[in-house]
Design a protein around this motif. Structure first.
Motif, mmCIF file in Angstrom:
data_model
loop_
_atom_site.group_PDB
_atom_site.id
_atom_site.type_symbol
_atom_site.label_atom_id
_atom_site.label_comp_id
_atom_site.label_asym_id
_atom_site.label_seq_id
_atom_site.Cartn_x
_atom_site.Cartn_y
_atom_site.Cartn_z
ATOM 1 N N GLN A 79 37.200 60.153 43.452
ATOM 2 C CA GLN A 79 36.049 59.499 44.088
ATOM 3 C C GLN A 79 36.418 58.096 44.570
ATOM 4 N N VAL A 80 37.280 57.418 43.792
ATOM 5 C CA VAL A 80 37.778 56.119 44.235
ATOM 6 C C VAL A 80 38.595 56.286 45.521
ATOM 7 N N SER A 83 36.363 57.110 48.711
ATOM 8 C CA SER A 83 35.519 56.020 49.203
ATOM 9 C C SER A 83 36.375 54.945 49.856
ATOM 10 N N LEU A 84 37.537 54.621 49.249
ATOM 11 C CA LEU A 84 38.412 53.620 49.867
ATOM 12 C C LEU A 84 38.932 54.111 51.222
ATOM 13 N N ALA A 86 37.398 56.143 53.302
ATOM 14 C CA ALA A 86 36.309 56.010 54.276
ATOM 15 C C ALA A 86 36.208 54.560 54.746
ATOM 16 N N MET A 87 36.349 53.606 53.795
ATOM 17 C CA MET A 87 36.292 52.188 54.170
ATOM 18 C C MET A 87 37.428 51.835 55.123
ATOM 19 N N GLN A 90 36.643 53.154 58.522
ATOM 20 C CA GLN A 90 35.588 52.334 59.123
ATOM 21 C C GLN A 90 36.155 50.994 59.587
ATOM 22 N N SER A 98 32.671 59.810 52.845
ATOM 23 C CA SER A 98 33.314 60.432 51.692
ATOM 24 C C SER A 98 32.307 61.318 50.964
ATOM 25 N N GLN A 103 28.335 66.638 46.310
ATOM 26 C CA GLN A 103 27.754 66.472 47.639
ATOM 27 C C GLN A 103 28.123 67.630 48.559
ATOM 28 N N ARG A 124 26.743 70.574 54.350
ATOM 29 C CA ARG A 124 26.869 69.126 54.430
ATOM 30 C C ARG A 124 28.066 68.718 55.287
ATOM 31 N N ALA B 65 32.853 46.743 54.338
ATOM 32 C CA ALA B 65 32.697 48.163 54.010
ATOM 33 C C ALA B 65 31.220 48.542 54.016
ATOM 34 N N LYS B 66 30.942 49.753 54.491
ATOM 35 C CA LYS B 66 29.565 50.244 54.476
ATOM 36 C C LYS B 66 29.088 50.337 53.028
ATOM 37 N N ARG B 68 27.119 52.385 51.696
ATOM 38 C CA ARG B 68 27.167 53.751 51.168
ATOM 39 C C ARG B 68 28.498 54.020 50.466
ATOM 40 N N GLU B 69 29.593 53.596 51.089
ATOM 41 C CA GLU B 69 30.914 53.853 50.504
ATOM 42 C C GLU B 69 31.155 52.949 49.300
ATOM 43 N N LEU B 70 30.643 51.717 49.361
ATOM 44 C CA LEU B 70 30.762 50.822 48.200
ATOM 45 C C LEU B 70 30.076 51.446 46.983
ATOM 46 N N MET B 72 29.538 54.622 46.453
ATOM 47 C CA MET B 72 30.365 55.763 46.049
ATOM 48 C C MET B 72 31.513 55.283 45.159
ATOM 49 N N LEU B 73 32.086 54.135 45.527
ATOM 50 C CA LEU B 73 33.204 53.569 44.779
ATOM 51 C C LEU B 73 32.742 53.001 43.430
ATOM 52 N N THR B 75 30.142 53.374 41.527
ATOM 53 C CA THR B 75 29.538 54.234 40.515
ATOM 54 C C THR B 75 30.568 54.974 39.677
ATOM 55 N N ASP B 148 23.216 61.374 48.488
ATOM 56 C CA ASP B 148 24.243 60.347 48.403
ATOM 57 C C ASP B 148 23.982 59.465 47.189
ATOM 58 N N ILE B 149 25.066 58.858 46.700
ATOM 59 C CA ILE B 149 24.966 58.007 45.522
ATOM 60 C C ILE B 149 24.521 56.607 45.938
#
Lengths: 407, 407
Positions: A79-80, A83-84, A86-87, A90, A98, A103, A124, B65-66, B68-70, B72-73, B75, B148-149
């Motif tokens: 999950q880390v 998300s990184l 995706a960042m 972006q 992510s 999901q 999704r 960073a968006k 949403r992704e933060l 996700m990270l 959590t 989403d988280i």
């Protein structure tokens, strides 16, 4: 003309996303595909040593931690990564999202630490692809019927990638590793080993199970079942890699590759009664103790008895001997011997099944190099011999040269 | 006689689970409650500096960073805490299970980084409690309508604990921190400050918003709304802590506590036209720029104008001045002045509303200590004065002594 573009699933392992620079390297490669107009789904493992670090933390707290909780812990690693990633995308002005196993809904069996996919939802992911995002999915994890997080065991992220490629009907599934494809033999040992352009699923399965650690068997089996075209390639260079697919349109090579596996030991049970059911009892007893037996050789012994030899993985040797000793009388075993310093050498090729001269050629190559063969096992597309471990590298080179796999 | 036992929600912050020893300390405290026959739900934050470390990683990859992704990270931090805690309890032979926001289904609003709970399901938690497990839930996180988280922002884990206590109809919700309760004043400054046994929700809300950083306002507001009995206590000692609950059965103290807040700045707009709508326009303009205004003082200026002074948080000062300068003409402002070195001093007490002498007493205490009062603001249970920042500690002691809050 969206119809001309492809849907590609790209899987990157932990070393490919181990730090910021590598994360951006992977992001760039994915963006190239995306900007060419393709739909891109990315599957990632946990960064670098994250999984090992998490296991270390768990062991310091509870060496016998329940696998359910271990899976809950370990899955944070992917999950880390996602998300990184995706960042990073972006930051390069490309829309990306992510998703974890909840999901996507990657339905798995209940078995923690070694789950298998039962069903994977596509809604999704397709929704996100439709809005032209790169979709980044956590590898290695699933959700079971209790709504608990599972992990898939070894090769799990490859399996995630193949499963997604299958349900999304992807045009191809690229598995990025630190080697640039599948070779005719380990290039660190056989200097003139050659990278293969194409191998069949069956050849890849034989090679994978014989120590060519590029792809895990489970992912190849799933790719074969759902006819997913795999590409094995390097995340570090632009080499084309090796395509793994159905044989139909390929010229069948006599021998596709040579593989070695040192992680093997031989056990012999001497003087067992020569009557029906005894061999079955021996292997049944081992199986019930979770010991996998590989090559089996049975020979006639003295006075109505026989000797049975077989190989097990090195780390099963001790347990196998213990189990056999404990059941010695019931299994009518007079003596147990073993040898740890042995190795398996195999040649694999879809062309073998129609060419009876291959085995003879292999034995000749080994004989010419004065290498002794302890045991032999064959399948339709594979011949394996057991040799002394000290001989294995010389044996590899001899057999590779003998078949001129390089030509 | 299960009916006699309690359902307790216990929340521990990041420093309480920062390492192996502390994790086992928390596990032990929860197990005591469990072994006494109670149902125990534990809410955890991320370990130690984990959240800051993750934010650092994110910023190195994408400073914008968006959210949403933060989310996700970030959590993943709580998921690590809860799984390790479950392992620790299992190591102590107590059945425990960790659950994240997906598994509980903590439905939240969509706003990433600052979501609010909409609905919290109880089915999974009750099922686990029924099978006599300690249930360990990730604080700080929710799931929005897109699956989403989300994260809840500041004080999020406290809010999770109160929300769970509310929907589970818990007998109490214990918030463990590094102080052992709510004090009549900051004990680092006012040496004879005393720990309060009980405060009302309203008193706690006033104290929390005035710089007593024990509980976040959102969690206290939610506790008040759903009548959840809160207990603030230390994870490091066995002190009884402070109970936060409805006033009905308490003796109302005149002054419950004294709180100081240095994070404040004063702005004055001089010579604005004295006509209807001007004051509204000024504060509306600031609000639209997300600037919160606190104490407001309006005085008559020269020649049909007036002067308006108000306080803002230190970090809003620069922006507030910029906004006012940009709208100077429209808002009929002749001059803007400001002062950063000011601080708020407040006394809070549910007994105040029926005792008009309290304000006078406060001013007298300050006057006796030669402390100048810049501005005054009152609510039914609170009086706040603005003083020079250099005077704040002396002012705290003077007022605390003046009311003999300690008696």
């Amino acid at each position: 003309m969206r119809e001309e573009f492809m849907l590609v699933v790209k899987k990157f392992g932990g070393s490919s996303v181990a730090n910021k620079d590598r994360i951006f390297n992977v992001a760039q490669r994915c963006i190239e595909d995306y900007k060419a107009g393709n739909d891109v789904v990315v599957v990632l493992s946990a960064m670098g040593d994250t999984t090992d670090d998490l296991i270390g933390m768990a062991e310091s707290i509870n060496p016998n931690a329940k696998k359910r909780e271990l899976d809950m812990l370990l899955t944070t690693g992917e999950q880390v990564s996602v998300s990184l990633m995706a960042m990073a995308m972006q930051a390069l002005d490309v829309p990306a999202v992510s998703l974890n196993a909840f999901q996507v809904m990657m339905h798995s069996t209940s078995r923690y630490g070694n789950a298998r996919f039962k069903r994977v939802d596509t809604e999704r992911i397709l929704h996100e692809l439709d809005s032209r995002k790169i979709v980044i999915v956590t590898g290695f994890q699933g959700v079971n019927k209790y709504d608990d997080i599972t992990t898939l065991g070894r090769g799990g992220s490859d399996t995630t990638a193949v499963a997604l490629a299958a349900v999304l009907h992807a045009d191809k599934c690229e598995i990025y590793t630190d080697v640039d494809g599948v070779y005719t033999a380990d290039p660190r040992i056989v200097k003139n080993a050659r990278k293969l352009e194409v191998v069949t699923y069956d050849e890849m399965l034989e090679l994978a199970s014989l120590g060519a650690k590029v792809l895990h068997n489970r992912s190849v089996e799933m790719a074969k079942k759902y006819n997913v075209e795999l590409v094995v390639r390097s995340s570090l260079n632009r080499s084309e890699g090796t395509v793994v697919k159905e044989a139909s349109h390929m010229e069948k090579m006599l021998v596709t590759g040579v593989a070695a596996d040192k992680n093997t030991a031989r056990i012999s049970v001497i003087g067992v009664q020569d009557k029906p059911g005894i061999a079955f009892n021996i292997f049944d007893t081992l199986a019930k103790n979770n010991i996998n037996v590989d090559i089996i050789l049975q020979s006639v012994g003295r006075e109505g008895t026989k000797d049975i030899s077989f190989t097990v993985a090195d780390n099963d040797l001790e347990n196998a001997i213990k189990v056999l000793e404990a059941n010695k009388d019931r299994l009518t075993i007079q003596q147990i011997t073993w040898e740890e310093e042995v190795a398996k050498l195999s040649i694999v090729g879809a062309g073998m099944m129609s060419n009876p001269g291959v085995a003879a050629k292999m034995f000749e190559s080994l004989y010419n190099s004065r290498i002794n063969i302890n045991m032999i096992s064959t399948s339709e597309i594979r011949i394996t011999v057991l040799v002394d471990e000290k001989d294995i590298e010389q044996a590899m080179i001899a057999v590779h040269d003998g078949f001129a796999v390089n030509d």
